[in-house]
Design a protein around this motif. Structure first.
Motif, mmCIF file in Angstrom:
data_model
loop_
_atom_site.group_PDB
_atom_site.id
_atom_site.type_symbol
_atom_site.label_atom_id
_atom_site.label_comp_id
_atom_site.label_asym_id
_atom_site.label_seq_id
_atom_site.Cartn_x
_atom_site.Cartn_y
_atom_site.Cartn_z
ATOM 1 N N UNK A 18 0.810 -1.213 0.000
ATOM 2 C CA UNK A 18 0.000 0.000 0.000
ATOM 3 C C UNK A 18 0.847 1.267 0.000
ATOM 4 N N UNK A 19 2.161 1.134 -0.050
ATOM 5 C CA UNK A 19 3.004 2.293 -0.322
ATOM 6 C C UNK A 19 3.043 2.548 -1.831
ATOM 7 N N UNK A 20 3.263 1.473 -2.583
ATOM 8 C CA UNK A 20 3.295 1.555 -4.041
ATOM 9 C C UNK A 20 1.931 1.818 -4.651
ATOM 10 N N UNK A 69 3.533 5.848 -4.162
ATOM 11 C CA UNK A 69 2.341 6.624 -4.494
ATOM 12 C C UNK A 69 1.781 7.312 -3.262
ATOM 13 N N UNK A 70 1.856 6.641 -2.105
ATOM 14 C CA UNK A 70 1.260 7.223 -0.893
ATOM 15 C C UNK A 70 2.070 8.388 -0.330
ATOM 16 N N UNK A 175 0.466 7.371 7.111
ATOM 17 C CA UNK A 175 -0.083 6.276 6.306
ATOM 18 C C UNK A 175 0.872 5.091 6.266
ATOM 19 N N UNK A 176 2.145 5.349 6.308
ATOM 20 C CA UNK A 176 3.123 4.259 6.316
ATOM 21 C C UNK A 176 3.063 3.453 7.612
ATOM 22 N N UNK A 177 2.570 4.071 8.659
ATOM 23 C CA UNK A 177 2.550 3.428 9.978
ATOM 24 C C UNK A 177 1.264 2.647 10.246
ATOM 25 N N UNK A 178 0.246 2.837 9.422
ATOM 26 C CA UNK A 178 -1.064 2.243 9.697
ATOM 27 C C UNK A 178 -1.363 1.166 8.668
ATOM 28 N N UNK A 179 -1.644 -0.019 9.153
ATOM 29 C CA UNK A 179 -2.050 -1.111 8.275
ATOM 30 C C UNK A 179 -3.569 -1.068 8.121
ATOM 31 N N UNK A 180 -4.023 -1.108 6.888
ATOM 32 C CA UNK A 180 -5.460 -1.111 6.647
ATOM 33 C C UNK A 180 -6.026 -2.475 7.022
#
Length: 186
Positions: A18-20, A69-70, A175-180
């Protein structure tokens, strides 16, 4: 069902989750800026396996491809925060704008300077009661202007906090720290 993409690392091909990829789950779209950490072949495989349509583009900051992307884009259910000025190709910007129109997303543009302050690295979360929040760092919040804050707050409340050490040494933000998590309620 799980799919192993780690085998492609030996071939220097990466798709860093979810970073890419920024996923629009409602419309089954994947937004992805291509970089050494976002391989087009693996993105296409992911989309085929998961039933998503890729929307790819190139983003550059200070002459270097944006690695995730994020970093430059955050997607809510009814809005998108994005740094369009780091997308040099006019046709790619138009394609993104068309997609946002088609999915009824209000576009909230941020500058490259705001992106560098992690204003693109935020995430919309939903409570178990159905209330949505936009979660970001204090640095990101302070980088936004009044009209941007108002635009985001039109859609949901903003929650922010200081995570300066993580942003300075970790290279990412909220956003990098939170897992959906999309577990069923049962």
């Amino acid at each position: 069902k799980r799919y192993a993409f780690e085998v492609f690392e030996d071939q220097d091909q990466y798709l860093e989750g979810t970073g890419s990829m920024v996923l629009d789950r409602e419309y089954r779209l994947v937004y992805a800026c291509l970089s050494p950490r976002t391989d087009i072949e693996l993105l296409d495989k992911f989309c085929l396996l998961r039933g998503y349509t890729p929307i790819v583009f190139h983003a550059v900051y200070e002459g270097i491809p944006v690695y995730h992307t994020n970093v430059m884009m955050a997607l809510g259910t009814t809005y998108v925060v994005i740094c369009m000025e780091c997308i040099p190709d006019v046709q790619e910007r138009a394609k993104l704008s068309e997609s946002f129109r088609n999915t009824k997303k209000e576009v909230i543009e941020i500058s490259e300077a705001q992106m560098a302050s992690f204003a693109g690295n935020m995430i919309q979360l939903q409570s178990r009661f159905g209330e949505t929040f936009c979660v970001m760092s204090e640095q990101a919040y302070n980088a936004l202007n009044k009209s941007q804050v108002e635009a985001i707050e039109y859609h949901n409340r903003i929650l922010y906090g200081p995570i300066f050490i993580i942003e300075k040494y970790g290279g990412g933000s909220v956003r990098c720290m939170i897992a959906e998590n999309f577990l069923s309620k049962a």
